[in-house]
Design a protein around this motif. Structure first.
Motif, PDB file in Angstrom:
ATOM      1  N   UNK A   1      34.911  91.297  -1.406  1.00  0.00           N
ATOM      2  CA  UNK A   1      35.544  92.422  -0.719  1.00  0.00           C
ATOM      3  C   UNK A   1      34.585  93.064   0.268  1.00  0.00           C
ATOM      4  N   UNK A   2      33.348  93.253  -0.183  1.00  0.00           N
ATOM      5  CA  UNK A   2      32.332  93.849   0.695  1.00  0.00           C
ATOM      6  C   UNK A   2      32.114  92.972   1.920  1.00  0.00           C
ATOM      7  N   UNK A   3      31.975  91.664   1.709  1.00  0.00           N
ATOM      8  CA  UNK A   3      31.747  90.747   2.821  1.00  0.00           C
ATOM      9  C   UNK A   3      32.946  90.733   3.781  1.00  0.00           C
ATOM     10  N   UNK A   4      34.146  90.833   3.208  1.00  0.00           N
ATOM     11  CA  UNK A   4      35.343  90.847   4.054  1.00  0.00           C
ATOM     12  C   UNK A   4      35.387  92.088   4.942  1.00  0.00           C
ATOM     13  N   UNK A   5      35.002  93.241   4.333  1.00  0.00           N
ATOM     14  CA  UNK A   5      35.002  94.483   5.101  1.00  0.00           C
ATOM     15  C   UNK A   5      33.948  94.422   6.197  1.00  0.00           C
ATOM     16  N   UNK A   6      32.776  93.902   5.850  1.00  0.00           N
ATOM     17  CA  UNK A   6      31.691  93.819   6.818  1.00  0.00           C
ATOM     18  C   UNK A   6      32.070  92.907   7.984  1.00  0.00           C
ATOM     19  N   UNK A   7      32.678  91.785   7.639  1.00  0.00           N
ATOM     20  CA  UNK A   7      33.041  90.815   8.687  1.00  0.00           C
ATOM     21  C   UNK A   7      34.146  91.339   9.591  1.00  0.00           C
ATOM     22  N   UNK A   8      34.919  92.324   9.099  1.00  0.00           N
ATOM     23  CA  UNK A   8      36.010  92.848   9.922  1.00  0.00           C
ATOM     24  C   UNK A   8      35.562  93.965  10.853  1.00  0.00           C
ATOM     25  N   UNK A   9      34.311  94.426  10.668  1.00  0.00           N
ATOM     26  CA  UNK A   9      33.809  95.509  11.520  1.00  0.00           C
ATOM     27  C   UNK A   9      33.469  95.016  12.922  1.00  0.00           C
TER      28      UNK A   9
END
Length: 205
Positions: free
Chosen positions: A197-205
């Motif tokens: 989830x963290x990686x997904x949020x980071x990649x969407x920034x």
């Protein structure tokens, strides 16, 4: 076989307890199974913790019910193995397994697993869940305790079959239900771990 005509109705109650106990043991085995990756994170969710608490509650209730002693003043002990044994002896004078069954029940009753684990857990925790700060935080079996639990269930089924010999009857108490295992296998692959989830949020920034 018409149990009611033979005046030993306890058989169906004991069988019901053992069916539930055996089912719970199978379910606990599925939850306790060592897992890795997404399956490990999937079964570590709150939902499975609640499921585990319910299973432990049923296990303790049914286990203790099966090992209830004989008290003629209390008529509700229909699921008691000891009461079944006594009832058969009273109805069938030719019953030859009485002493053997009694000794097997006594061995289970006097075991450390029953007196120091299950009965103690029932009296100290499950009987007072309303007083616990975290009512859904229930102690799980250790690996060796779970092995003993499975052995005790197996022994109880053997005791039932010793009782059933008076009618030349053998009871098969098996569930063979792998629905929970298949559910975990199928849906764990879609579970998103915290890191994912963290990686997904980071990649969407």
């Amino acid at each position: 076989m018409d149990l009611e005509k033979k005046e030993v109705k306890n058989f169906s109650y004991v069988m019901g307890c053992l069916h539930r106990l055996n089912l719970v043991v199978d379910e606990l085995a599925t939850i306790y199974k060592k897992r890795e990756g997404k399956e490990y994170h999937f079964v570590s969710q709150y939902t499975f913790k609640i499921h585990h608490m319910g299973l432990m509650y049923i296990f303790i209730c049914e286990y203790c019910k099966l090992l209830e002693g004989v008290d003629e003043r209390r008529l509700e002990h229909w699921g008691s193995l000891a009461k079944l044994n006594e009832k058969i002896k009273n109805v069938h004078p030719t019953y030859t397994n009485y002493d053997l069954v009694k000794s097997k029940i006594d061995a289970l009753y006097q075991s450390n697993f029953h007196l120091k684990n299950i009965k103690a857990l029932r009296d100290s925790t499950f009987a007072h869940l309303d007083k616990k700060g975290e009512p859904f935080k229930v102690t799980a079996f250790e690996d060796d305790e779970f092995y003993i639990a499975k052995q005790h269930v197996k022994e109880m089924i053997e005791i039932l079959n010793l009782c059933g010999e008076v009618y030349s009857t053998h009871y098969h108490i098996e569930t063979g239900n792998d629905s929970t295992e298949r559910f975990i296998n199928k849906y764990a692959q879609f579970y998103e771990t915290r890191i994912e989830r963290v990686n997904r949020v980071i990649s969407s920034l």
